[in-house]
Design a protein around this motif. Sequence first.
Motif, short mmCIF file in Angstrom:
data_model
loop_
_atom_site.label_atom_id
_atom_site.label_comp_id
_atom_site.label_asym_id
_atom_site.label_seq_id
_atom_site.Cartn_x
_atom_site.Cartn_y
_atom_site.Cartn_z
N GLU A 21 -54.21 -51.83 -9.80
CA GLU A 21 -54.10 -50.92 -8.45
C GLU A 21 -53.88 -50.53 -7.87
N VAL A 22 -52.69 -50.32 -7.85
CA VAL A 22 -51.69 -49.21 -6.76
C VAL A 22 -52.14 -48.23 -7.65
N ALA A 23 -52.30 -47.70 -8.55
CA ALA A 23 -52.47 -46.23 -9.26
C ALA A 23 -53.77 -46.20 -8.53
N GLU A 24 -55.02 -46.70 -8.70
CA GLU A 24 -56.22 -46.81 -7.96
C GLU A 24 -56.09 -46.46 -6.73
N ARG A 25 -54.75 -47.59 -5.84
CA ARG A 25 -55.22 -47.03 -4.35
C ARG A 25 -54.32 -45.83 -4.25
N PHE A 26 -53.36 -45.39 -5.68
CA PHE A 26 -52.72 -44.27 -4.87
C PHE A 26 -53.52 -42.57 -4.96
N ALA A 27 -54.56 -42.78 -5.63
CA ALA A 27 -55.24 -42.23 -6.48
C ALA A 27 -56.46 -41.82 -5.04
N VAL A 28 -56.97 -43.00 -4.47
CA VAL A 28 -57.54 -42.90 -3.21
C VAL A 28 -57.40 -42.27 -2.05
N LEU A 29 -56.10 -42.77 -1.63
CA LEU A 29 -55.68 -41.48 -0.73
C LEU A 29 -54.77 -40.67 -0.48
N VAL A 30 -54.91 -40.42 -1.95
CA VAL A 30 -54.99 -38.14 -1.96
C VAL A 30 -56.38 -37.88 -1.73
N THR A 31 -56.72 -38.56 -0.76
CA THR A 31 -58.02 -37.71 -0.76
C THR A 31 -58.99 -38.43 0.69
N THR A 32 -58.46 -39.94 0.88
CA THR A 32 -58.84 -40.18 2.21
C THR A 32 -58.07 -40.60 2.96
N PRO A 33 -58.05 -39.82 3.99
CA PRO A 33 -57.05 -40.54 5.30
C PRO A 33 -57.14 -42.02 5.36
N PHE A 34 -55.55 -42.28 6.11
CA PHE A 34 -54.91 -43.40 6.65
C PHE A 34 -54.46 -43.54 7.31
N ALA A 35 -54.35 -43.91 8.54
CA ALA A 35 -52.93 -43.55 9.97
C ALA A 35 -53.11 -42.39 9.58
N GLY A 36 -54.21 -41.89 10.15
CA GLY A 36 -54.53 -40.19 10.28
C GLY A 36 -54.05 -39.73 9.13
N GLY A 37 -53.94 -39.45 8.68
CA GLY A 37 -54.36 -38.29 7.13
C GLY A 37 -54.18 -38.75 5.86
N THR A 38 -54.24 -37.64 4.96
CA THR A 38 -54.81 -38.79 3.40
C THR A 38 -52.76 -38.82 3.16
N LEU A 39 -52.28 -39.03 1.85
CA LEU A 39 -51.20 -39.07 1.57
C LEU A 39 -50.73 -38.17 1.34
N LEU A 40 -51.43 -36.68 0.84
CA LEU A 40 -50.64 -35.43 0.45
C LEU A 40 -50.40 -35.10 2.48
N ALA A 41 -51.01 -35.19 3.59
CA ALA A 41 -50.58 -34.40 4.27
C ALA A 41 -49.64 -35.95 4.92
N HIS A 42 -49.19 -36.61 4.82
CA HIS A 42 -48.66 -38.19 5.13
C HIS A 42 -46.73 -37.34 4.39
N LEU A 43 -46.96 -37.42 3.12
CA LEU A 43 -45.82 -36.36 2.12
C LEU A 43 -45.64 -35.17 2.59
N ALA A 44 -46.40 -34.41 3.24
CA ALA A 44 -45.92 -32.54 3.65
C ALA A 44 -45.31 -33.22 4.77
N SER A 45 -45.98 -34.07 5.62
CA SER A 45 -44.80 -33.78 7.29
C SER A 45 -43.79 -34.42 6.23
N SER A 46 -43.56 -34.92 5.72
CA SER A 46 -41.92 -35.62 5.66
C SER A 46 -40.57 -35.00 4.91
N VAL A 47 -41.58 -34.48 4.10
CA VAL A 47 -40.92 -33.28 3.40
C VAL A 47 -40.42 -32.17 3.89
N LEU A 48 -41.45 -31.63 5.15
CA LEU A 48 -41.31 -30.84 6.38
C LEU A 48 -39.61 -31.09 7.11
N ARG A 49 -39.74 -32.82 7.32
CA ARG A 49 -38.57 -32.71 8.41
C ARG A 49 -37.60 -33.06 7.40
N PHE A 50 -37.55 -33.32 6.53
CA PHE A 50 -36.97 -33.80 5.30
C PHE A 50 -35.56 -32.06 5.06
#
Length: 263
Positions: A47-76
């Motif tokens: 179920e977590v893997a399926e949700r992972f795949a969904v969040l890659v393309t579907t926005p949650f809390a203002g952005g997709t998982l990749l967008a949130h990761l990009a923001s985090s990596v840039l800050r880091f």
Amino acid sequence: MIAYRQPLPLGRSLLLGMAGTLAFLGLWAGLARSGLVLHMFLPGPLEVAERFAVLVTTPFAGGTLLAHLASSVLRFLSGFLLAAFVGIPLGLMMGWSRLIDDIVTPIFDALRFIAPIAWVPFAALWFGTGVGGPLLIIFAGAFPPCLINAYRGARYVDRRLIEAAAMLGTPGHRVITEVMLPAALPSIVAGLRISAGLGWQSLVGAELIVASTGVGYMMVQAQGAVSTTTVMVGMAAIGLIGVAIDLGLRLVEARIRAHLGQA
């Protein structure tokens, strides 16, 4: 007498790693199916893997998982590189000059024992949810290992090399960059690995409180929505990025050690 562990062959090491991972996933799946923990609080790995795949393309809390990761990596990267650019030269200068060492050490020793998460209220008061808050907290976590390992590397440099450079009239900044820095490089890179781990952990703590984007922010919003799968996706993404960062720095460290061994 100390017995040193011999490294395992690469193939066997990979097999053992895969076996450990499969055992962990099996234990997780078994616990999720057992009913000992409510399903809403412990979904299974599929179920977590399926949700992972969904969040890659579907926005949650203002952005997709990749967008949130990009923001985090840039800050880091911003906080980590700032810590490296300040901590490494300062550590080398402290190893070279007793005067600088005596001036900086009392202040540094007082500040380095303040946990990065303890800077969160201060960062929130100063910067709110802007970029400055997470940057300060990442810097607080990543800076001490950069300075300490650069300092230790500089202190273990053969003093005869430094004395020879000084006798030849080499300016102080060239002694640091051309004598101390190359000799201290293995210690510095080892410090960067520790620094990167602490900086990445500090970032996530910062995003839980003083950010409006990023993986930590996504996890807080998922907690409010009681979406355990999304929280666990965020945790998995944090772990995967952390492993990738450490692997990259380990490869750099291995290349440097191999180069120094050939020199």
